[in-house]
Design a protein around this motif. Structure first.
Motif, PDB file in Angstrom:
ATOM      1  N   LEU A  49       6.179  -0.219   2.149  1.00 46.55           N
ATOM      2  CA  LEU A  49       4.897  -0.801   2.528  1.00 46.55           C
ATOM      3  C   LEU A  49       3.886  -0.737   1.389  1.00 46.55           C
ATOM      4  O   LEU A  49       2.971  -1.556   1.310  1.00 46.55           O
ATOM      5  CB  LEU A  49       4.330  -0.069   3.755  1.00 46.55           C
ATOM      6  CG  LEU A  49       5.040  -0.327   5.091  1.00 46.55           C
ATOM      7  CD1 LEU A  49       4.442   0.545   6.170  1.00 46.55           C
ATOM      8  CD2 LEU A  49       4.965  -1.797   5.476  1.00 46.55           C
ATOM      9  N   ARG A  50       4.038   0.282   0.537  1.00 42.94           N
ATOM     10  CA  ARG A  50       3.089   0.426  -0.569  1.00 42.94           C
ATOM     11  C   ARG A  50       3.303  -0.643  -1.634  1.00 42.94           C
ATOM     12  O   ARG A  50       2.441  -0.887  -2.463  1.00 42.94           O
ATOM     13  CB  ARG A  50       3.225   1.827  -1.175  1.00 42.94           C
ATOM     14  CG  ARG A  50       2.827   2.924  -0.203  1.00 42.94           C
ATOM     15  CD  ARG A  50       3.037   4.293  -0.804  1.00 42.94           C
ATOM     16  NE  ARG A  50       2.673   5.343   0.132  1.00 42.94           N
ATOM     17  CZ  ARG A  50       2.859   6.642  -0.105  1.00 42.94           C
ATOM     18  NH1 ARG A  50       3.411   7.013  -1.249  1.00 42.94           N
ATOM     19  NH2 ARG A  50       2.495   7.539   0.782  1.00 42.94           N
ATOM     20  N   GLN A  51       4.496  -1.227  -1.617  1.00 45.49           N
ATOM     21  CA  GLN A  51       4.768  -2.348  -2.506  1.00 45.49           C
ATOM     22  C   GLN A  51       4.494  -3.630  -1.708  1.00 45.49           C
ATOM     23  O   GLN A  51       4.963  -3.772  -0.594  1.00 45.49           O
ATOM     24  CB  GLN A  51       6.227  -2.335  -2.957  1.00 45.49           C
ATOM     25  CG  GLN A  51       6.660  -1.025  -3.600  1.00 45.49           C
ATOM     26  CD  GLN A  51       8.161  -0.983  -3.788  1.00 45.49           C
ATOM     27  OE1 GLN A  51       8.822  -2.015  -3.843  1.00 45.49           O
ATOM     28  NE2 GLN A  51       8.698   0.227  -3.863  1.00 45.49           N
ATOM     29  N   LYS A  52       3.731  -4.488  -2.250  1.00 42.82           N
ATOM     30  CA  LYS A  52       3.370  -5.709  -1.528  1.00 42.82           C
ATOM     31  C   LYS A  52       4.604  -6.601  -1.377  1.00 42.82           C
ATOM     32  O   LYS A  52       5.172  -7.068  -2.365  1.00 42.82           O
ATOM     33  CB  LYS A  52       2.281  -6.449  -2.292  1.00 42.82           C
ATOM     34  CG  LYS A  52       1.558  -7.504  -1.471  1.00 42.82           C
ATOM     35  CD  LYS A  52       0.667  -6.869  -0.426  1.00 42.82           C
ATOM     36  CE  LYS A  52      -0.167  -7.907   0.285  1.00 42.82           C
ATOM     37  NZ  LYS A  52      -0.975  -7.332   1.368  1.00 42.82           N
ATOM     38  N   ASN A  54       5.911 -10.030  -0.295  1.00 48.02           N
ATOM     39  CA  ASN A  54       5.341 -11.363  -0.064  1.00 48.02           C
ATOM     40  C   ASN A  54       6.334 -12.354   0.521  1.00 48.02           C
ATOM     41  O   ASN A  54       6.010 -13.521   0.724  1.00 48.02           O
ATOM     42  CB  ASN A  54       4.767 -11.926  -1.368  1.00 48.02           C
ATOM     43  CG  ASN A  54       3.595 -11.111  -1.863  1.00 48.02           C
ATOM     44  OD1 ASN A  54       2.696 -10.781  -1.090  1.00 48.02           O
ATOM     45  ND2 ASN A  54       3.592 -10.764  -3.146  1.00 48.02           N
ATOM     46  N   TYR A 315       6.475  -5.344   7.907  1.00 48.55           N
ATOM     47  CA  TYR A 315       5.688  -5.256   6.681  1.00 48.55           C
ATOM     48  C   TYR A 315       4.453  -6.140   6.675  1.00 48.55           C
ATOM     49  O   TYR A 315       3.574  -5.992   5.820  1.00 48.55           O
ATOM     50  CB  TYR A 315       6.547  -5.543   5.447  1.00 48.55           C
ATOM     51  CG  TYR A 315       7.112  -6.941   5.331  1.00 48.55           C
ATOM     52  CD1 TYR A 315       6.376  -7.967   4.740  1.00 48.55           C
ATOM     53  CD2 TYR A 315       8.401  -7.229   5.766  1.00 48.55           C
ATOM     54  CE1 TYR A 315       6.890  -9.241   4.611  1.00 48.55           C
ATOM     55  CE2 TYR A 315       8.939  -8.503   5.643  1.00 48.55           C
ATOM     56  CZ  TYR A 315       8.182  -9.511   5.069  1.00 48.55           C
ATOM     57  OH  TYR A 315       8.706 -10.776   4.949  1.00 48.55           O
ATOM     58  N   LYS A 316       4.348  -7.066   7.636  1.00 51.31           N
ATOM     59  CA  LYS A 316       3.147  -7.903   7.682  1.00 51.31           C
ATOM     60  C   LYS A 316       2.932  -8.438   9.094  1.00 51.31           C
ATOM     61  O   LYS A 316       3.866  -8.931   9.728  1.00 51.31           O
ATOM     62  CB  LYS A 316       3.260  -9.066   6.693  1.00 51.31           C
ATOM     63  CG  LYS A 316       1.969  -9.865   6.529  1.00 51.31           C
ATOM     64  CD  LYS A 316       2.130 -10.932   5.442  1.00 51.31           C
ATOM     65  CE  LYS A 316       0.832 -11.698   5.217  1.00 51.31           C
ATOM     66  NZ  LYS A 316       0.980 -12.749   4.177  1.00 51.31           N
ATOM     67  N   TYR A 353      -1.628  -1.191   5.750  1.00 49.35           N
ATOM     68  CA  TYR A 353      -0.593  -1.793   4.912  1.00 49.35           C
ATOM     69  C   TYR A 353       0.036  -3.015   5.576  1.00 49.35           C
ATOM     70  O   TYR A 353       0.682  -3.826   4.896  1.00 49.35           O
ATOM     71  CB  TYR A 353       0.521  -0.791   4.625  1.00 49.35           C
ATOM     72  CG  TYR A 353       0.080   0.449   3.872  1.00 49.35           C
ATOM     73  CD1 TYR A 353      -0.211   0.404   2.513  1.00 49.35           C
ATOM     74  CD2 TYR A 353      -0.032   1.673   4.525  1.00 49.35           C
ATOM     75  CE1 TYR A 353      -0.610   1.537   1.827  1.00 49.35           C
ATOM     76  CE2 TYR A 353      -0.425   2.820   3.849  1.00 49.35           C
ATOM     77  CZ  TYR A 353      -0.712   2.746   2.500  1.00 49.35           C
ATOM     78  OH  TYR A 353      -1.111   3.867   1.823  1.00 49.35           O
ATOM     79  N   HIS A 356      -2.991  -7.794   8.626  1.00 47.31           N
ATOM     80  CA  HIS A 356      -3.863  -8.571   7.739  1.00 47.31           C
ATOM     81  C   HIS A 356      -5.326  -8.370   8.106  1.00 47.31           C
ATOM     82  O   HIS A 356      -5.715  -8.474   9.276  1.00 47.31           O
ATOM     83  CB  HIS A 356      -3.498 -10.058   7.840  1.00 47.31           C
ATOM     84  CG  HIS A 356      -4.319 -10.948   6.958  1.00 47.31           C
ATOM     85  ND1 HIS A 356      -4.291 -10.873   5.576  1.00 47.31           N
ATOM     86  CD2 HIS A 356      -5.206 -11.939   7.266  1.00 47.31           C
ATOM     87  CE1 HIS A 356      -5.107 -11.771   5.072  1.00 47.31           C
ATOM     88  NE2 HIS A 356      -5.678 -12.422   6.069  1.00 47.31           N
TER      89      HIS A 356
END
Length: 532
Positions: A49-52, A54, A315-316, A353, A356
């Protein structure tokens, strides 16, 4: 928790002497290498999660409702939805098993807890806990309006003992080698706690209740949230070293940190809120099993087995006309869920994290204490002077909380081979520093901490350990700091975020089963109201 009657009886028989003699206790036992493993929550996957990320998943599944997180809150939401005829949802869980910090393990000797290990018999205010226990058959009926509990789940005697001044004594507060001032302060403290159990605020509510939200909002009580439990003890002139040791132990047991780092409201709530009674048990009794609170999550998990998706990182989450939930499975598969309703039952610190625009709102980050839990299989029952082996075994000489005997509830109680579950809150420094230190420790590093500690309690115990299974919780439980529980900041955590409904014990600020269940059911009720 100590039973007041047992404690006062032991106190009356205690001799005089120095309470400080334990501070210089040493051991010269040579420790042997012991086979084992170091496990833990799926932190490496979660830390993605700390790495974006996309990636936009190409595959989309539409479903009315998503629950993120299959801890006690998520499972309780599922239980309540299913019981009310709502079946069309998915639960997305990071780890391979559900249960959160009520998870458990098993070997050829016994099941054993990987976290929470008991449930106090509930007070009448804890209506959802009572309903669950009725459904499970653990409440078998009523006598004089008091529940009759299945004896198998009532913690068997002996329940508690303390290693103090070289031998084991009954109960978890020092009663040998104390002076008259200690006795006086003990009496004052426990009399105060008894009075708080029945105290009613100006709003007609109990001063300290479970669920926490049912507690009185009387300013007289809420002011206790603005000072530490340590400072409160000082203000009462309760300076007794053994009494403060016991209060600090209790704080670290429930919150993972010292009584210097929690509010007085939280500290008193620990003692005064647990007022449940049963027809066939003493006040203050607890329900437990070899797998700890795993007996509760195992039952709840039955209501989500067809809905649960494990090893899946959310993750999003974005919201438009629908809620879009982007996920990656541990095998590398990306998938998007499209839903109308979402219950976010994961720890709240992860929301910034994942959700949005969530970081734009003012929501505090509650401290989460890291823990080590070690399940040790012993070839024989540990020996020692004084009172014999109990379910809960604590040492005055230790930074640990001692150990429980996982298979204490076995019908064959005299079986020699046992599993003990050792608990070590990592609170010498800040939680963030302790987490970083924990991530770098090897199996050997942990054993160098555990074995000398156990050797002080049981000389030679290392030779009886057949296998050690270590589990590290980086974010084990929430620690309610000063001026937090009744602050505007925590109130902000109770609000929905758009169409997203939250459910986690973080919303209460106290990491106990009852609070997690309560938050999960409240969230499920919101979904049901929308559906109707």
């Amino acid at each position: 928790m100590i039973k007041r009657k047992t404690f006062l009886q032991a106190l009356g028989a205690a001799g005089l002497g120095s309470v400080l003699s334990f501070l210089g206790y040493k051991t010269k036992q040579k420790l042997e290498e012991i086979p084992g493993e170091i496990l833990g929550a799926n932190s490496s996957f979660g830390h993605l999660l700390r790495q974006k990320i996309n990636k936009v998943p190409e595959k989309i599944i539409s479903i009315p409702t998503i629950i993120v997180g299959a801890g006690v809150s998520g499972l309780s939401a599922s239980w309540h939805l299913k019981k009310n005829g709502f079946h069309n949802f998915k639960i997305l869980e990071l780890h391979k098993n559900s249960g959160g910090n009520s998870s458990f393990g098993e070997n050829s000797t016994s099941k054993f807890p990987l976290g929470a290990h008991y449930l106090p018999i509930p007070d009448k205010n804890a209506v959802y806990v009572i309903k669950l226990l009725e459904d499970m058959g653990i409440i078998q009926g009523y006598e004089n309006n008091l529940p009759i509990y299945d004896p198998f789940y009532l913690c068997a005697d002996p329940q508690e003992r303390l290693f103090f001044q070289g031998s084991w004594q009954e109960s978890l507060i020092p009663t040998r080698g104390i002076n008259e001032e200690d006795r006086k302060e003990y009496q004052e403290f426990f009399n105060f706690i008894e009075s708080m159990k029945t105290k009613i605020g100006r709003d007609g509510k109990k001063a300290f209740s479970i669920p926490l939200e049912d507690s009185s909002k009387d300013k007289e009580f809420l002011a206790l949230d603005e000072i530490s439990m340590y400072d409160f003890m000082k203000s009462k002139n309760w300076n007794s070293i053994p009494l403060n040791w016991y209060v600090e132990y209790s704080s670290r047991d429930d919150f993972g940190v010292s009584h210097k780092r929690i509010s007085a409201w939280a500290g008193i709530h620990y003692f005064a809120s647990r007022t449940g009674r049963g027809a066939n048990c003493e006040s203050g009794s607890v329900l437990t099993s070899p797998e700890g609170n795993g007996f509760l999550v195992s039952y709840l998990s039955k209501f989500s087995k067809d809905n649960l998706v494990t090893n899946t990182l959310v993750y999003k989450i974005t919201e438009d006309s629908k809620i879009l939930v982007d996920t990656i499975h541990e095998d590398g598969t990306f998938l998007r869920y499209e839903c109308s309703n979402l219950i976010y039952a994961a720890p709240r610190f992860t929301a910034k994290y994942i959700i949005h625009d969530y970081s734009k709102i003012s929501v505090p980050e509650i401290e989460h204490a890291p823990w080590l839990i070690a399940n040790l299989t012993l070839s024989e029952r540990p020996k020692g002077n004084g009172v014999g082996l109990a379910w809960d075994n604590v040492s005055c000489y230790s930074r640990s909380l001692g150990y429980i005997v996982a298979n204490h509830q076995d019908i064959t109680t005299l079986r020699n081979k046992i599993v003990i579950t050792y608990y070590l809150p990592l609170d010498e420094e800040s939680s963030s520093i302790e987490r970083k230190k924990a991530l770098t420790r090897t199996y050997e590093d942990w054993m160098k901490i555990i074995l000398p500690d156990l050797e002080k309690m049981h000389n030679g115990i290392s030779k009886t350990i057949e296998f050690a299974s270590l589990w590290v919780w980086g974010h084990g439980m929430s620690s309610p700091g000063i001026n937090y529980l009744w602050s505007k900041d925590r109130k902000n955590m109770l609000n929905d975020f758009g169409k997203i409904i939250f459910a986690h014990s973080d919303m209460s600020g106290i990491s106990i089963f009852e609070e997690a269940q309560y938050r999960g059911i409240l969230a499920a009720k919101k979904i049901l109201r929308k559906a109707n």
